[in-house]
Design an enzyme around this catalytic site. Structure first.
Site, short mmCIF file in Angstrom:
data_model
loop_
_atom_site.label_atom_id
_atom_site.label_comp_id
_atom_site.label_asym_id
_atom_site.label_seq_id
_atom_site.Cartn_x
_atom_site.Cartn_y
_atom_site.Cartn_z
NE ARG A 8 6.64 -1.01 -0.90
CZ ARG A 8 6.31 -2.31 -0.38
NH1 ARG A 8 5.94 -3.13 -0.85
NH2 ARG A 8 7.22 -2.65 0.59
CG ASP A 66 -5.07 -2.66 2.89
OD1 ASP A 66 -6.18 -2.13 3.37
OD2 ASP A 66 -4.49 -3.32 3.43
CG HIS A 101 -5.43 -5.97 1.13
ND1 HIS A 101 -4.31 -5.23 0.40
CD2 HIS A 101 -6.31 -6.08 0.10
CE1 HIS A 101 -4.64 -5.01 -0.76
NE2 HIS A 101 -5.94 -5.39 -1.17
CG ASP A 156 3.21 -2.71 -3.52
OD1 ASP A 156 3.94 -3.61 -3.05
OD2 ASP A 156 2.69 -1.58 -2.82
CG ASP A 157 7.53 -5.34 -2.70
OD1 ASP A 157 6.84 -6.39 -3.15
OD2 ASP A 157 8.01 -5.40 -1.52
CG ASP A 211 3.98 -15.27 4.23
OD1 ASP A 211 3.36 -15.17 5.37
OD2 ASP A 211 4.96 -14.45 3.72
CB SER A 263 9.31 -7.97 6.87
OG SER A 263 9.75 -7.95 5.47
C1 UD1 Z 1 6.23 -10.25 3.72
C2 UD1 Z 1 6.03 -10.85 2.37
C3 UD1 Z 1 5.02 -10.93 1.62
C4 UD1 Z 1 3.86 -11.23 2.48
C5 UD1 Z 1 3.95 -10.60 3.99
C6 UD1 Z 1 3.05 -10.90 4.67
C7 UD1 Z 1 8.72 -11.12 1.49
C8 UD1 Z 1 9.55 -10.40 0.67
N1 UD1 Z 1 7.48 -10.33 1.28
O1 UD1 Z 1 6.08 -8.90 3.38
O2 UD1 Z 1 5.08 -11.65 0.30
O3 UD1 Z 1 2.58 -11.00 1.51
O4 UD1 Z 1 5.20 -10.58 4.31
O5 UD1 Z 1 3.15 -12.24 5.37
O6 UD1 Z 1 8.73 -12.22 2.17
N2 UD1 Z 1 0.07 -4.26 1.99
C9 UD1 Z 1 -1.33 -4.12 2.15
N3 UD1 Z 1 -1.73 -3.49 3.37
C10 UD1 Z 1 -0.77 -3.12 4.33
C11 UD1 Z 1 0.38 -3.20 4.21
C12 UD1 Z 1 0.92 -3.80 2.71
O7 UD1 Z 1 -1.90 -4.68 1.46
O8 UD1 Z 1 -1.37 -2.54 5.40
C13 UD1 Z 1 0.57 -4.86 0.88
C14 UD1 Z 1 1.68 -4.40 0.06
O9 UD1 Z 1 1.04 -3.41 -0.77
C15 UD1 Z 1 2.33 -5.41 -0.44
C16 UD1 Z 1 2.16 -6.56 0.29
O10 UD1 Z 1 1.16 -6.08 1.30
O11 UD1 Z 1 1.73 -5.64 -1.89
C17 UD1 Z 1 3.28 -6.77 1.30
O12 UD1 Z 1 3.76 -5.71 1.81
P1 UD1 Z 1 5.30 -5.22 1.92
O13 UD1 Z 1 5.56 -4.02 2.88
O14 UD1 Z 1 5.91 -5.37 0.73
O15 UD1 Z 1 5.99 -6.39 3.22
P2 UD1 Z 1 6.90 -7.48 3.15
O16 UD1 Z 1 7.71 -7.18 4.34
O17 UD1 Z 1 7.65 -7.64 1.96
MN MN Z 2 7.63 -6.75 0.04
#
Ligand code: UD1
Ligand code: MN
Length: 443
Positions: free
Chosen positions: A114, A141, A187, A209-210, A287, A318
């Site tokens: 992102r 990542d 990661h 990051d969000d 988590d 998600s």
């Molecule tokens: C949801 C949770 C998040 C948790 C994740 C794992 C909420 C709002 N968010 O993620 O806190 O860590 O489930 O159970 O409840 N990322 C990577 N590698 C990837 C994809 C994403 O490192 O291949 C990172 C993203 O940069 C971000 C984090 O993982 O920092 C979460 O990813 P995001 O796409 O925001 O997933 P959520 O659905 O929010």
């Molecule tokens: Mn998220």
């Protein structure tokens, strides 16, 4: 002759007098030096006072650890050797050192693809009190070049580390559609090892990051750091209130709670706890795994009434439905609370629990219907009772709360109790006072 003698004596006296005056003038007492010394002494006294306070805290912490071990002996029937063998760091004094001295708390930010990470980084840098106490590490990542460029444009203000393992994760059947969660867990495991073992930090605030941040984000974590280090019944400090929607929260920005539910979304973790987790870190859904009894071990987190983070990541791993239905309504705190100036010891388990039980079960009960109709004779806080999983879900739905359980714990629950506001009144949604433990079959 007599006259001459007289003049001579006169002259000699004058010379002596002048000499004495000169001597006194040159050797006059140095008042500035005394003021300086006084300040020095004051400083020394302050340092001593601080050291004594710290010693006192260390003793309190040790006492609590011992009490905790005693409780475990009573509860499990195991002897102290076994308990220490299962948890070797239980008696370690590490958690008590230097808690008042200028701690360094690393901020670890997770990134993937992102480019809007800029929004988070700008806030981090805007609110960070100084780089020495809060170094920022961004772990990326996904190997997404445009995102890497954005991160690197911040130069020396942060450290970028990159997850080297970009191999595919082979999954079959239903697990396939959860690949994102597998990648995130991989990661997290790698980056936390880097932070604690390679970069050698002792405490870390984990963000994604969000997330938007509240102006007192750093103040909040800095103030709660000593608590996390000294209360062995805590395993995290979180910035997030799962039920922190407008209307469900009071506007008391300084209000904090203990929570048996791990909230995540901006949370602080110590190396002690990481050492417990690292060798059994899960392949996915990290988590929910942290929320399991084997990891939680009856420990709690601190969470605020008003969230110190808010997520703007509608499109992510998600589905966006959860975001649209729930996450986007979480209210971000905007007022700065000077948490480090406030005595927070009321949050220590031994102080908090007695008060919590008294407050919750001392509040008059009403039925859900009465609450929904606003048909309540008294002012002040009230309690509604739930006796089953379905009872809880029904009430939560009707009141606009999150209605799910993880390992049997409802979101924000503490000793089974979920608290929130309704039309300006505090409500406790509580199990009967005879409640003993969570039922992990509730989901
Ligand atoms: C949801 C949770 C998040 C948790 C994740 C794992 C909420 C709002 N968010 O993620 O806190 O860590 O489930 O159970 O409840 N990322 C990577 N590698 C990837 C994809 C994403 O490192 O291949 C990172 C993203 O940069 C971000 C984090 O993982 O920092 C979460 O990813 P995001 O796409 O925001 O997933 P959520 O659905 O929010
Ligand atoms: Mn998220």
């Amino acid at each position: 002759m007599r006259r001459k003698t007289f003049y001579l004596i006169g002259c000699l006296s004058f010379i002596c007098w002048t000499a004495v005056l000169c001597y006194l003038f040159v050797h006059k007492p140095n008042t500035i030096k005394y003021v300086y010394k006084y300040e020095e002494v004051n400083k020394e006294v302050d340092i001593l006072e601080n050291e004594l306070k710290q010693q006192l805290k260390s003793n309190e912490a040790l006492l609590m650890t011992l009490k905790n071990i005693k409780e475990q002996i009573i509860k499990t029937g195991k002897d102290i050797k076994h308990i220490l063998a299962e948890n070797p760091s239980a008696l370690s004094m590490d958690r008590t050192v230097d808690i008042n001295k200028d701690p360094v708390i690393c901020v670890l930010l997770f990134a993937c693809n992102r480019i809007t990470i800029k929004r988070n980084l700008d806030q981090l840098l805007k609110y960070r009190p100084n780089p020495r106490n809060f170094p920022i590490v961004v772990s990326q990542d996904c190997g997404h070049e445009p995102t890497r460029k954005v991160i690197q444009s911040y130069g020396e203000q942060l450290t970028l580390i990159r997850q080297p393992d970009q191999s595919d994760i082979p999954l079959t059947g239903k697990a396939k559609k959860f690949k994102g969660y597998y990648k995130i867990a991989r990661h997290y495991g790698w980056a936390l090892n880097q932070t604690f073992h390679t970069l050698n930090y002792d405490t870390v605030i984990i963000i994604e990051d969000d997330l938007d941040l509240s102006p007192d984000f750093f103040e909040y974590f800095r103030a709660l750091y000593p608590l996390l280090k000294t209360d062995p019944t805590l395993y995290c400090i979180s910035a997030w209130n799962d039920n922190g929607k407008d209307g469900l929260v009071s506007n008391e920005a300084d209000k904090l709670f203990r929570s048996d539910f791990f909230p995540g979304l901006g949370w602080m973790l110590t190396k002690d706890i990481w050492l417990e987790f690292e060798n059994k870190w899960p392949k996915a859904f990290w988590d929910d795994w942290i929320r399991e009894p084997a990891q939680r071990k009856d420990r709690a987190c601190i969470r605020p009434e008003m969230s110190r983070t808010r997520t703007f990541g509608k499109i992510g791993v998600s589905n966006g439905l959860f975001y649209e239905k729930h996450l986007k309504f979480i209210k971000l705190n905007e007022e700065s609370v000077p948490f480090t100036q406030i005595n927070l010891t009321y949050l220590l388990k031994e102080n908090y629990d007695v008060d919590w039980v008294k407050t919750v079960y001392g509040s008059p009960t009403v039925t859900l219907q009465q609450l929904l109709r606003s048909d309540i004779p008294s002012d002040g806080p009230i309690r509604i009772t739930y006796g089953s999983k379905d009872g809880y879900k029904k009430a939560a739905k009707a009141l606009g709360l999150m209605d799910d359980f993880k390992s049997g714990v409802p979101r924000t629950g503490y000793r089974g109790v979920v608290t929130f506001m309704r039309k300006g009144r505090r409500v406790y949604l509580a199990p009967p006072p005879t409640w003993k433990q969570y039922d992990i079959t509730w989901r």
